[in-house]
Each structure stands twice: as C-alpha cells, then as structure tokens.
Design a protein around this motif. Sequence first.
Motif, short mmCIF file in Angstrom:
data_model
loop_
_atom_site.label_atom_id
_atom_site.label_comp_id
_atom_site.label_asym_id
_atom_site.label_seq_id
_atom_site.Cartn_x
_atom_site.Cartn_y
_atom_site.Cartn_z
N UNK A 293 26.56 38.14 38.33
CA UNK A 293 27.67 38.29 39.47
C UNK A 293 28.84 39.28 38.97
N UNK A 294 28.86 40.41 39.56
CA UNK A 294 29.83 41.41 39.10
C UNK A 294 31.55 41.09 39.31
N UNK A 295 32.22 40.88 38.12
CA UNK A 295 33.39 40.49 38.12
C UNK A 295 34.51 41.49 38.70
N UNK A 296 34.10 42.82 38.72
CA UNK A 296 35.08 43.96 39.05
C UNK A 296 35.85 44.17 37.77
N UNK A 297 35.57 43.54 36.68
CA UNK A 297 36.41 43.90 35.53
C UNK A 297 35.63 44.99 34.58
N UNK A 298 36.07 46.37 35.14
CA UNK A 298 35.17 47.39 34.42
C UNK A 298 35.90 47.76 33.16
#
Length: 372
Positions: free
Chosen positions: A196-201
Amino acid sequence: MIKSKRNSSLELLRIISMVLIVAHHYAIHGFDRNLLDYNYNKYIIDFLTIGGKLGVNCFVLISAYFMIESKITLKKLMKLWTEIWFYSIAILIIFYIWLIPDNFMSFKVIIKNVFPVIYSQYWFMTNYIVLMILSPYLNKCIKMIGKDTHQSLILVLTIMWSIILMLFPKSDLGFSLLGWFIFLYIIASYIKLYVHLSLDYMLHLKRVLIGIAIYLISILVFNLFGDILNNKFLLKNSVYLANPKSILLLFISVELLMMFLSMKKWSNKFINIIASATLGVYLIHDNNFVRPYLWKDLLDNQSMYHSEYLIFHAICSIILVYIICTIIDLLRQLTIENLYEIFWNKYGNIIENKLYFYFYKIKEKVFIFYNK
C-alpha cells in the motif's frame, strides 16, 4: 479507447536511471582502475561508479512493476528488437566507413552486430528481452503462489544472491544476470500486488540518502586505508558495495522505486518525451564500437584523472552524451519508428496470426507423445 497518461514520476526515474548509467560508464570505461592511484579525483570516479547497477536495477524494477499487470505483445517485442537492430547496424556501418582504419572488420564481428540480441552485444537488452518473453509465465506463477510464499521467495533469493554473494564474492549459488532480472521482477511484482503506497515519499528519500551515505563512507574507508597501508587491493576494490549483488545497492534501488511511486501522479509531456529516448541513449553510447571511441579517444577521460577540472569534465561529458543521444533517438522515433508503426498497422495482424498459428502447431506436434 482513451489511453491513460504516463505517470511522469516514474518517467523521471527512468531518466535519472539512465543518467546514472551514463555516469557509471564514464567512470568504468574511461579509466583503468589498475592505474588509479590515491588522490581527490578517485573519490569522484568511485562515486560515479555506483550509478551503473543502481540505474539498471531501477530500470528493471520500473518495467516489472508494469509488466505484472500488462500483456506483452509481439508488436512490443518487435518494436524493441527493431530499435536494437537499427542502432547496431547503423553504428556498424558508420564505423566501417569512417572510423575503422583500413576498413578492417572480421566476419565474426559483422555477424554479431547483425544479430545483436542473440549474441548479446548489449547484455542488458538481451536479458531484458528474455525477461519480457518470460513475463506472461512469470505473472501466472507469481499470482498463483500468494502473498506469504511471495514474501518467502524474496527473502530466500535476497539471502542467496545478495547477502551471501556479497560476503563471499567467490561463491556462485546459481547467480546469473537473467536470474537477477527475474529476482527484481519478483520484488517489483510484490510491490505492485501487495504494498500500500502511503504517499510519504520523504520517508523513502531519507532511506535512499542513508544508503548513499553508507556507500560514501565505504569508499572513504577503503581509499584512506588503502593509501595509509599502501594497499592496492583496497584502492582497487573501493567500490565493492557498488557491485550488482550488493544488498546496499538493492536496498537503494527498491527505495528509489518506492519513493517515486509514493509521489502524487502527474503528467508532463516534456518529461515523457525525454524518457521515451532512454533506451536509445543506452544503445548509442554503450555500443561496442562507440564505447572505447567515446570515453578513450574522443573525451580522453584517463588524461583528466590528475586534473583539477575532472569534476567539470565529468559533468559536461555526461550531460552532453545524454543530450546528443536523446536528440538522435528522438529523430529515429520521428522517422524509422514511424515507418515501423505504418508497417505494423498494415501487416501486424497477419504476421502475428501466422506466427501464433505455427507456434501452437509446433507445440502440438512436440507434445503429442505426452498427450496420448
């Protein structure tokens, strides 16, 4: 049918990966590591060296991320093969006519360049095409094994082909470049299917910077001790953690992919156009004829090793090589590739149907003994 726009985050990563590969080639093809005595410039060469396998890993990870959910068609394979063949033949002709003394070229060399994929004139492209061919079968196997087995497989291959091979460099354990590409495919497919991609790059950026910092510390330690102890082995192997089996390199590669995946999706036409030429950049500058001519004769890298201007020579050379190769490939896309598209639109279905017909006929004949 409306085509979805390309995610320019990943296209930007493709561009960065190819810049890293060009930088790596500047370092390893332009300098003889046996002749690199200890000085400030050695740190620059060692730093640039990390780019090669890091860029290759990212390239394969990006492609695999999409391949797990896409269909590899004959058109895609033929388009890629045509691009490889075009550059191999075009560069062969150019060097034969203008750049090879007395026009001498052995028959063996000519044959290898006429069949560049079969004879692995570009090791990356040969393994990449085989990976593409295998991808439909890999996809079915990967989706059948489930998440838990998928995790176990990644862990087993990481231990065997990264950790153990890094600690015991003379060991083998069945490692091969194609096997490594399949390993990266398995990792990227897991990210696509289960993460799951958290968008916390920023989290992944910090991890990338930590990984790069560890690499920088390693080359500092190797070089300092090599100089203090007058140990040529340490100086020569100061880029040990940049080898393709390095767990550090694998970690940075995966984190780079995760970082760009975690960014919000966006599309930029200019970025996407430049990214479309990345393979062309590779096929031009790392051709077997171009490589020694570019780094040793034209740019004369080795002569810059003791110069205070090496860093400027490196930056300018890498940028110029990338820009010139990109322009050449974009011109190819506007001409040769357009002709290919016209040809395939007219005859593609006929060719595809014929090849599939004969393929299944052969399969049927070959396995007839086992079907009784």
